[in-house]
Design a protein around this motif. Sequence first.
Motif, PDB file in Angstrom:
ATOM      1  N   GLY A  38      -7.432  -0.149 -25.945  1.00  0.00           N
ATOM      2  CA  GLY A  38      -6.263   0.875 -24.640  1.00  0.00           C
ATOM      3  C   GLY A  38      -5.598  -0.168 -24.015  1.00  0.00           C
ATOM      4  O   GLY A  38      -5.109  -1.050 -23.702  1.00  0.00           O
ATOM      5  N   LEU A  39      -5.066   1.197 -22.928  1.00  0.00           N
ATOM      6  CA  LEU A  39      -3.538   0.758 -21.629  1.00  0.00           C
ATOM      7  C   LEU A  39      -4.571  -0.357 -21.018  1.00  0.00           C
ATOM      8  O   LEU A  39      -3.584  -1.807 -20.425  1.00  0.00           O
ATOM      9  N   GLU A  40      -5.743  -0.618 -20.777  1.00  0.00           N
ATOM     10  CA  GLU A  40      -6.519  -1.621 -20.309  1.00  0.00           C
ATOM     11  C   GLU A  40      -6.421  -3.257 -20.421  1.00  0.00           C
ATOM     12  O   GLU A  40      -5.855  -4.323 -19.904  1.00  0.00           O
ATOM     13  N   GLY A  41      -6.440  -3.117 -22.038  1.00  0.00           N
ATOM     14  CA  GLY A  41      -6.870  -3.938 -22.466  1.00  0.00           C
ATOM     15  C   GLY A  41      -5.331  -4.420 -22.786  1.00  0.00           C
ATOM     16  O   GLY A  41      -5.358  -5.440 -22.714  1.00  0.00           O
ATOM     17  N   VAL A  42      -4.299  -3.862 -22.670  1.00  0.00           N
ATOM     18  CA  VAL A  42      -2.861  -4.753 -22.856  1.00  0.00           C
ATOM     19  C   VAL A  42      -2.901  -5.086 -21.021  1.00  0.00           C
ATOM     20  O   VAL A  42      -1.968  -5.900 -21.173  1.00  0.00           O
ATOM     21  N   ARG A  43      -3.124  -4.762 -20.158  1.00  0.00           N
ATOM     22  CA  ARG A  43      -3.231  -5.289 -18.931  1.00  0.00           C
ATOM     23  C   ARG A  43      -3.475  -6.589 -18.486  1.00  0.00           C
ATOM     24  O   ARG A  43      -2.766  -6.591 -18.308  1.00  0.00           O
ATOM     25  N   GLU A  44      -4.822  -6.206 -18.685  1.00  0.00           N
ATOM     26  CA  GLU A  44      -5.518  -7.061 -19.066  1.00  0.00           C
ATOM     27  C   GLU A  44      -4.725  -8.731 -19.869  1.00  0.00           C
ATOM     28  O   GLU A  44      -4.922  -9.865 -19.102  1.00  0.00           O
ATOM     29  N   PHE A  45      -4.865  -8.111 -21.564  1.00  0.00           N
ATOM     30  CA  PHE A  45      -3.458  -9.651 -22.236  1.00  0.00           C
ATOM     31  C   PHE A  45      -2.697  -9.907 -21.330  1.00  0.00           C
ATOM     32  O   PHE A  45      -2.230 -11.228 -21.484  1.00  0.00           O
ATOM     33  N   VAL A  46      -1.661  -9.400 -20.728  1.00  0.00           N
ATOM     34  CA  VAL A  46      -0.358  -9.625 -19.967  1.00  0.00           C
ATOM     35  C   VAL A  46      -0.631 -10.775 -19.174  1.00  0.00           C
ATOM     36  O   VAL A  46      -0.156 -11.581 -18.744  1.00  0.00           O
ATOM     37  N   VAL A  47      -1.722 -10.453 -17.862  1.00  0.00           N
ATOM     38  CA  VAL A  47      -2.222 -10.616 -16.885  1.00  0.00           C
ATOM     39  C   VAL A  47      -2.660 -12.077 -17.060  1.00  0.00           C
ATOM     40  O   VAL A  47      -2.306 -13.499 -17.412  1.00  0.00           O
ATOM     41  N   LYS A  48      -3.778 -12.212 -18.435  1.00  0.00           N
ATOM     42  CA  LYS A  48      -4.145 -13.242 -18.635  1.00  0.00           C
ATOM     43  C   LYS A  48      -3.063 -14.597 -19.023  1.00  0.00           C
ATOM     44  O   LYS A  48      -3.019 -15.494 -18.776  1.00  0.00           O
ATOM     45  N   VAL A  49      -1.878 -13.832 -20.066  1.00  0.00           N
ATOM     46  CA  VAL A  49      -0.635 -14.481 -20.589  1.00  0.00           C
ATOM     47  C   VAL A  49      -0.117 -15.424 -19.757  1.00  0.00           C
ATOM     48  O   VAL A  49      -0.023 -16.724 -20.123  1.00  0.00           O
ATOM     49  N   VAL A  50       0.649 -15.149 -18.464  1.00  0.00           N
ATOM     50  CA  VAL A  50       1.091 -15.041 -17.582  1.00  0.00           C
ATOM     51  C   VAL A  50       0.445 -16.639 -16.541  1.00  0.00           C
ATOM     52  O   VAL A  50       0.461 -17.330 -15.804  1.00  0.00           O
ATOM     53  N   LYS A  51      -1.042 -15.795 -16.547  1.00  0.00           N
ATOM     54  CA  LYS A  51      -1.625 -16.567 -15.815  1.00  0.00           C
ATOM     55  C   LYS A  51      -1.931 -18.114 -16.367  1.00  0.00           C
ATOM     56  O   LYS A  51      -1.925 -19.061 -15.605  1.00  0.00           O
ATOM     57  N   GLU A  52      -1.694 -18.068 -17.563  1.00  0.00           N
ATOM     58  CA  GLU A  52      -3.183 -19.455 -18.283  1.00  0.00           C
ATOM     59  C   GLU A  52      -1.333 -20.239 -18.161  1.00  0.00           C
ATOM     60  O   GLU A  52      -1.539 -21.613 -18.617  1.00  0.00           O
TER      61      GLU A  52
END
Length: 280
Positions: free
Chosen positions: A163-177
Amino acid sequence: MREIHCEQIKAAVKDCVLKANLELPGDIVIALQEAAEKEESPRARSLMKIMLDNAEMAIQQQMAVCQDTGLVAVTICMGQDVHIVGGDISEAVNAGIRDGYREGWFRQSVVSDPLERINSGDNTPAVIHYEVSAGDHFSITVFPKGAGSENMGQLTMLKPSQGLEGVREFVVKVVKEAGGNACPPLVVGVGIGGNMEMAAYMAKKALLRPVDRRHPKNELAALEIELLGLVNQLGLGPQGLGGESTALAVNIETYPTHIACLPVAVSLSCHATRRSSCEL
Ligand code: SF4
């Protein structure tokens, strides 16, 4: 039936190529100015001032905003009542790219084959998307994108339960990486839904929306603002050298999907986010 000649398309694409590579869009300039005013870090402020000076010099000296003038994505939105005459529409688009890159002395970065890697010599072919709908409209958007930011995009197939939490985590991970590799401050394009290719297309389409315009759906507009806050808390800052201005905006586009799917694509665009559109 409205007729549009391939020569008109070629000339319009060339003009868009020149404008896109020489002038940062107004919304990006304003967002950089506002970010610089708000930024606490003197180094981050100074970097954004250099980016703004660079954009100004590009116009004055008619030199590309960035040396990586990119692989060009072109979106043609056309009505089904338009009849293209005088040749092949895709060839006309590529001819416009060729003319624009030669006239502007922009770097030619396209290799004809991804494994043989021989430069095509004229920055063609472009990646061309056609969106056909009712009516007789015809618009062209030219979006040159450098590899520094393009290489940092990612796509994932989440489980719907994430869900939404997965979307949040993925977006932040991509920017961080991505760190400084995508030349922040970024515009973060997020595509949610569809299938694999539609999610990626939605992420790219999201980057074409001006950064000062939020999604028309209230819940997605709120998510864009929330995600912007989260990525700016990473502290990457301009060029990854620290600061609060990691991103200027997060833009989201969505598409219907399968009951068992939750694709999410993130496409990052750099501080030199370039785009130009016109209507024929
Ligand atoms: S990511 Fe953008 S600013 Fe950085 S080198 Fe590539 S095109 Fe230029």
